[in-house]
Write an enzyme that holds these catalytic residues in place. Structure first.
Site, PDB file in Angstrom:
ATOM      1  N   GLU A 187      52.887  36.162  67.019  1.00  0.00           N
ATOM      2  CA  GLU A 187      53.905  36.571  65.979  1.00  0.00           C
ATOM      3  C   GLU A 187      53.536  35.945  64.855  1.00  0.00           C
ATOM      4  O   GLU A 187      53.777  36.658  63.760  1.00  0.00           O
ATOM      5  CB  GLU A 187      55.281  35.852  66.456  1.00  0.00           C
ATOM      6  CG  GLU A 187      56.502  35.902  65.716  1.00  0.00           C
ATOM      7  CD  GLU A 187      56.373  34.926  64.670  1.00  0.00           C
ATOM      8  OE1 GLU A 187      56.842  35.247  63.495  1.00  0.00           O
ATOM      9  OE2 GLU A 187      56.261  33.795  64.680  1.00  0.00           O
ATOM     10  N   ASP A 211      53.424  38.593  61.788  1.00  0.00           N
ATOM     11  CA  ASP A 211      54.288  38.422  60.429  1.00  0.00           C
ATOM     12  C   ASP A 211      53.284  38.902  59.271  1.00  0.00           C
ATOM     13  O   ASP A 211      54.077  39.578  58.175  1.00  0.00           O
ATOM     14  CB  ASP A 211      54.666  37.046  60.368  1.00  0.00           C
ATOM     15  CG  ASP A 211      55.601  36.949  59.160  1.00  0.00           C
ATOM     16  OD1 ASP A 211      56.674  37.274  59.148  1.00  0.00           O
ATOM     17  OD2 ASP A 211      55.307  35.945  58.339  1.00  0.00           O
ATOM     18  N   ASP A 220      60.715  38.683  66.662  1.00  0.00           N
ATOM     19  CA  ASP A 220      59.408  37.744  67.034  1.00  0.00           C
ATOM     20  C   ASP A 220      58.579  38.625  67.775  1.00  0.00           C
ATOM     21  O   ASP A 220      57.088  38.817  67.456  1.00  0.00           O
ATOM     22  CB  ASP A 220      59.464  36.362  67.329  1.00  0.00           C
ATOM     23  CG  ASP A 220      60.179  35.574  66.479  1.00  0.00           C
ATOM     24  OD1 ASP A 220      60.245  35.822  65.268  1.00  0.00           O
ATOM     25  OD2 ASP A 220      60.471  34.235  66.824  1.00  0.00           O
ATOM     26  N   GLU A 249      56.987  41.807  66.118  1.00  0.00           N
ATOM     27  CA  GLU A 249      55.938  40.957  65.057  1.00  0.00           C
ATOM     28  C   GLU A 249      54.640  40.974  66.189  1.00  0.00           C
ATOM     29  O   GLU A 249      53.578  41.337  65.594  1.00  0.00           O
ATOM     30  CB  GLU A 249      56.161  39.965  64.234  1.00  0.00           C
ATOM     31  CG  GLU A 249      57.097  40.373  63.242  1.00  0.00           C
ATOM     32  CD  GLU A 249      57.504  39.175  62.329  1.00  0.00           C
ATOM     33  OE1 GLU A 249      57.805  39.173  61.255  1.00  0.00           O
ATOM     34  OE2 GLU A 249      57.726  37.977  62.746  1.00  0.00           O
TER      35      GLU A 249
END
Length: 222
Positions: free
Chosen positions: A38, A42, A111, A114
């Site tokens: 994650e 991101d 999350d 991502e």
């Protein structure tokens, strides 16, 4: 939906399917889980969305592009995309998290998506994840109206009502649930004229208010 079907849905065939499994594994289920993926995803998402905006809007200044990117990579947007992909059905959650509704929690779904982006990158390369994100974000990018899109939902709702000389909306906290480190808030947005009440949820009161305002806007603009 099987993992292979999900992979086809996002447009990437995994040479290392274990990466996808890890991306869809919440920390409550055990280790390995998707926390590190994650983190990587991101950064990848920020970069790809910045590139897409830079190319689509060659005349916009940096400040406008930054606000557009912030709207596109925020939790609410990722949550909506994850819902369209049925990410919740693919998640590996611990028993407690599953019983408490983790498969529908916006923060967990955002999350996980991502983390999926990071898994695609590690499985292939940047070009592959750029292609996946570009395809998923294409409808959102097509709907962008420079100027309006830079304002959040609460601001746009306020301006909409002011333009019609109506009273401003009122927001009220309805519920707070979940553990201290991962709370969920539910907020009501009430409008006097026309009579309207919507609700929104999020991992902070601010996010919940934005989601409630967005729901009100959608009804008013319809």
């Amino acid at each position: 939906m099987a993992a292979a079907s999900f992979a086809r849905q996002i447009g990437h065939e995994f040479a290392r399917p274990e990466l996808l499994r890890t991306a869809l594994t919440h920390r409550s289920y055990g280790s390995p889980n998707n926390e590190r993926l994650e983190f990587l995803g991101d950064g990848i998402l920020d970069c790809v969305v910045a590139d897409l905006l830079y190319r689509q809007f060659p005349d916009l200044p940096e400040g406008d592009l930054s606000r557009m990117r912030a709207n596109l990579v925020r939790q609410e947007t990722l949550h909506q995309l994850a819902q369209t992909l049925n990410v919740g059905e693919q998640l590996h959650l611990g028993e407690g998290e599953m019983k408490s509704g983790g498969a529908t929690r916006p923060s967990i779904l955002a999350d996980a998506l991502e983390a999926v982006f990071a898994a695609v990158y590690l499985d292939a390369d940047f070009a592959a994840v750029h292609c996946v994100i570009s395809r998923l974000y294409a409808p959102l990018l097509a709907d962008i109206k420079p100027g309006q899109f830079q304002k959040d939902a609460k601001t746009r709702l306020q301006e909409f009502l002011q333009g019609q000389k109506k009273r401003l909306p009122q927001y009220a906290l309805l519920e707070t649930s979940g553990a201290a480190h991962e709370q969920s808030f539910t907020v009501a947005c009430s409008i006097e004229q026309p009579p309207l009440r919507t609700t929104g949820s999020g991992n902070s009161r601010r996010v919940a208010e934005q989601n409630a305002a967005q729901a009100a806007l959608a009804l008013l603009e319809a």
